[in-house]
Design a protein around this motif. Structure first.
Motif, PDB file in Angstrom:
ATOM      1  N   LEU A   5      14.911 -20.634  70.295  1.00 40.95           N
ATOM      2  CA  LEU A   5      15.921 -19.706  70.593  1.00 40.95           C
ATOM      3  C   LEU A   5      16.640 -19.541  69.000  1.00 40.95           C
ATOM      4  N   VAL A   6      16.837 -18.326  68.691  1.00 44.93           N
ATOM      5  CA  VAL A   6      17.421 -17.729  67.367  1.00 44.93           C
ATOM      6  C   VAL A   6      18.906 -17.467  67.772  1.00 44.93           C
ATOM      7  N   ILE A   7      19.860 -18.282  67.081  1.00 50.44           N
ATOM      8  CA  ILE A   7      21.186 -18.121  67.705  1.00 50.44           C
ATOM      9  C   ILE A   7      21.919 -17.645  66.305  1.00 50.44           C
ATOM     10  N   PHE A   8      22.794 -16.722  66.315  1.00 52.62           N
ATOM     11  CA  PHE A   8      23.269 -16.090  65.199  1.00 52.62           C
ATOM     12  C   PHE A   8      24.560 -15.312  65.363  1.00 52.62           C
ATOM     13  N   TYR A   9      25.412 -15.233  64.427  1.00 56.84           N
ATOM     14  CA  TYR A   9      26.233 -14.143  64.415  1.00 56.84           C
ATOM     15  C   TYR A   9      26.250 -13.452  63.109  1.00 56.84           C
ATOM     16  N   SER A  10      26.336 -12.239  63.356  1.00 51.55           N
ATOM     17  CA  SER A  10      26.031 -11.022  62.315  1.00 51.55           C
ATOM     18  C   SER A  10      27.337 -10.158  62.361  1.00 51.55           C
ATOM     19  N   ASN A  14      23.240  -8.041  58.115  1.00 54.69           N
ATOM     20  CA  ASN A  14      22.421  -8.888  57.293  1.00 54.69           C
ATOM     21  C   ASN A  14      21.745 -10.172  58.228  1.00 54.69           C
ATOM     22  N   THR A  15      22.607 -11.032  58.704  1.00 59.81           N
ATOM     23  CA  THR A  15      22.342 -11.981  59.489  1.00 59.81           C
ATOM     24  C   THR A  15      21.327 -11.604  60.500  1.00 59.81           C
ATOM     25  N   LYS A  16      21.693 -10.385  61.491  1.00 58.28           N
ATOM     26  CA  LYS A  16      21.053  -9.931  62.432  1.00 58.28           C
ATOM     27  C   LYS A  16      19.642  -9.498  62.088  1.00 58.28           C
ATOM     28  N   PHE A  17      19.353  -9.047  60.634  1.00 54.61           N
ATOM     29  CA  PHE A  17      17.838  -8.894  59.991  1.00 54.61           C
ATOM     30  C   PHE A  17      17.072  -9.973  60.161  1.00 54.61           C
ATOM     31  N   ILE A  18      17.750 -11.185  59.590  1.00 49.77           N
ATOM     32  CA  ILE A  18      16.988 -12.311  59.439  1.00 49.77           C
ATOM     33  C   ILE A  18      16.629 -12.927  60.655  1.00 49.77           C
ATOM     34  N   GLU A  32      22.672 -13.529  70.338  1.00 47.01           N
ATOM     35  CA  GLU A  32      23.703 -13.187  69.368  1.00 47.01           C
ATOM     36  C   GLU A  32      24.845 -13.556  69.928  1.00 47.01           C
ATOM     37  N   LEU A  33      25.780 -14.294  69.080  1.00 45.19           N
ATOM     38  CA  LEU A  33      27.069 -14.571  69.313  1.00 45.19           C
ATOM     39  C   LEU A  33      28.028 -13.427  68.945  1.00 45.19           C
ATOM     40  N   LYS A  34      28.878 -13.154  70.284  1.00 44.38           N
ATOM     41  CA  LYS A  34      29.714 -11.869  69.921  1.00 44.38           C
ATOM     42  C   LYS A  34      31.080 -12.174  70.435  1.00 44.38           C
ATOM     43  N   PRO A  35      32.018 -12.116  69.329  1.00 44.03           N
ATOM     44  CA  PRO A  35      33.288 -12.460  69.831  1.00 44.03           C
ATOM     45  C   PRO A  35      33.751 -11.048  70.901  1.00 44.03           C
ATOM     46  N   GLU A  36      34.854 -11.515  71.518  1.00 48.12           N
ATOM     47  CA  GLU A  36      35.464 -10.622  72.623  1.00 48.12           C
ATOM     48  C   GLU A  36      36.159  -9.619  71.553  1.00 48.12           C
ATOM     49  N   GLU A  37      36.854  -9.742  70.590  1.00 45.41           N
ATOM     50  CA  GLU A  37      37.548  -9.003  69.752  1.00 45.41           C
ATOM     51  C   GLU A  37      36.982  -9.175  68.260  1.00 45.41           C
ATOM     52  N   GLU A  38      36.192  -8.312  67.836  1.00 46.94           N
ATOM     53  CA  GLU A  38      35.673  -8.595  66.395  1.00 46.94           C
ATOM     54  C   GLU A  38      36.710  -7.865  65.529  1.00 46.94           C
ATOM     55  N   ILE A  39      36.583  -8.499  64.353  1.00 50.05           N
ATOM     56  CA  ILE A  39      37.483  -7.822  63.001  1.00 50.05           C
ATOM     57  C   ILE A  39      36.988  -6.753  62.891  1.00 50.05           C
ATOM     58  N   LYS A  40      37.941  -5.673  62.661  1.00 49.93           N
ATOM     59  CA  LYS A  40      37.573  -4.238  62.421  1.00 49.93           C
ATOM     60  C   LYS A  40      37.920  -3.720  61.140  1.00 49.93           C
ATOM     61  N   THR A  41      38.237  -4.612  60.187  1.00 45.20           N
ATOM     62  CA  THR A  41      38.275  -4.135  58.766  1.00 45.20           C
ATOM     63  C   THR A  41      37.041  -4.147  58.058  1.00 45.20           C
ATOM     64  N   GLN A  70      20.367 -25.258  75.739  1.00 45.81           N
ATOM     65  CA  GLN A  70      19.703 -26.596  76.325  1.00 45.81           C
ATOM     66  C   GLN A  70      18.333 -26.417  76.900  1.00 45.81           C
ATOM     67  N   ASP A  71      17.803 -25.085  77.226  1.00 49.03           N
ATOM     68  CA  ASP A  71      16.663 -24.661  77.663  1.00 49.03           C
ATOM     69  C   ASP A  71      15.441 -24.798  76.588  1.00 49.03           C
ATOM     70  N   TYR A  72      15.897 -24.900  75.264  1.00 49.16           N
ATOM     71  CA  TYR A  72      15.017 -24.711  74.214  1.00 49.16           C
ATOM     72  C   TYR A  72      14.643 -25.979  73.436  1.00 49.16           C
ATOM     73  N   ASP A  73      13.631 -26.152  72.825  1.00 48.40           N
ATOM     74  CA  ASP A  73      13.333 -27.186  72.089  1.00 48.40           C
ATOM     75  C   ASP A  73      13.781 -27.124  70.540  1.00 48.40           C
ATOM     76  N   LEU A  74      13.570 -25.825  70.143  1.00 49.75           N
ATOM     77  CA  LEU A  74      14.057 -25.429  68.703  1.00 49.75           C
ATOM     78  C   LEU A  74      14.953 -24.721  68.780  1.00 49.75           C
ATOM     79  N   LEU A  75      16.185 -24.791  68.064  1.00 51.39           N
ATOM     80  CA  LEU A  75      17.219 -23.775  67.706  1.00 51.39           C
ATOM     81  C   LEU A  75      17.224 -23.669  66.275  1.00 51.39           C
ATOM     82  N   ILE A  76      16.977 -22.193  65.811  1.00 48.27           N
ATOM     83  CA  ILE A  76      17.413 -21.764  64.470  1.00 48.27           C
ATOM     84  C   ILE A  76      18.679 -20.917  64.580  1.00 48.27           C
ATOM     85  N   ILE A  77      19.722 -21.434  63.795  1.00 48.08           N
ATOM     86  CA  ILE A  77      21.085 -21.131  63.958  1.00 48.08           C
ATOM     87  C   ILE A  77      21.452 -20.427  62.515  1.00 48.08           C
ATOM     88  N   GLY A  78      21.840 -19.123  62.460  1.00 48.12           N
ATOM     89  CA  GLY A  78      22.254 -18.625  61.558  1.00 48.12           C
ATOM     90  C   GLY A  78      23.563 -18.035  61.248  1.00 48.12           C
TER      91      GLY A  78
END
Length: 163
Positions: A5-10, A14-18, A32-41, A70-78
């Motif tokens: 599982l690849v876990i990331f915030y972008s 840039n991070t999404k591309f990787i 993809e980790l997504k905040p309920e309210e994103e910084i808009k600036t 928890q369902d995954y063996d390898l986590l790649i976090i960005g």
């Protein structure tokens, strides 16, 4: 092959591309980790608002996950690097999601320096085996060069003869 599982915030892509390049190479799932309210600036103010959130230890509420790490063996976090560390959405993730006994690879994307980002991520992920770490400088500015760097990094992880 490990279930990955690849876990990331972008924030700007840039991070999404990787993350997408990694997932394509490995046939991995993506969270993809997504905040309920994103910084808009945009512009310089994104650094002020983003950096102040990091310094204040903010943990923005995240949208519900469609995958369970928890369902995954390898986590790649960005993460992007904000104020010389990982972003507030990763802070929320690390503090609300129990991750123990996993193999983990870390990556970051930045326009300056990685600083202590990996050390801080590793501290938040104690109880796991960190198998690799890689930073990427402005991935969208040199997509082809960074794609090659990602593929080489993933080949090195695969060739570690992981079970």
């Amino acid at each position: 092959m490990l279930k990955t599982l690849v876990i990331f915030y972008s924030f700007e892509g840039n991070t999404k591309f990787i993350a997408q390049t990694i997932a394509e190479k490995l046939g991995a799932d993506i969270l993809e980790l997504k905040p309920e309210e994103e910084i808009k600036t945009k512009g310089f103010m994104k650094y002020v608002w983003g950096g102040s959130q990091v310094v204040m230890g903010k943990m923005p509420k995240l949208k519900p996950f469609d995958k369970d790490p928890q369902d995954y063996d390898l986590l790649i976090i960005g993460t992007p690097v904000w104020a010389w560390t990982y972003t507030p959405p990763l802070n929320t993730f690390f503090n609300t999601t129990k991750i123990v006994g996993k193999k983990i690879a870390l990556f970051s994307c930045h326009g300056g320096q990685n600083a202590k980002t990996f050390e801080k991520m590793e501290k938040a992920l104690q109880g796991n085996e960190i198998i690799a770490r890689q930073d990427f400088f402005e991935p969208l500015r040199d997509k082809e060069g960074n794609r090659k760097k990602v593929l080489s990094w993933i080949d090195a992880i695969i060739n570690q003869n992981l079970p």
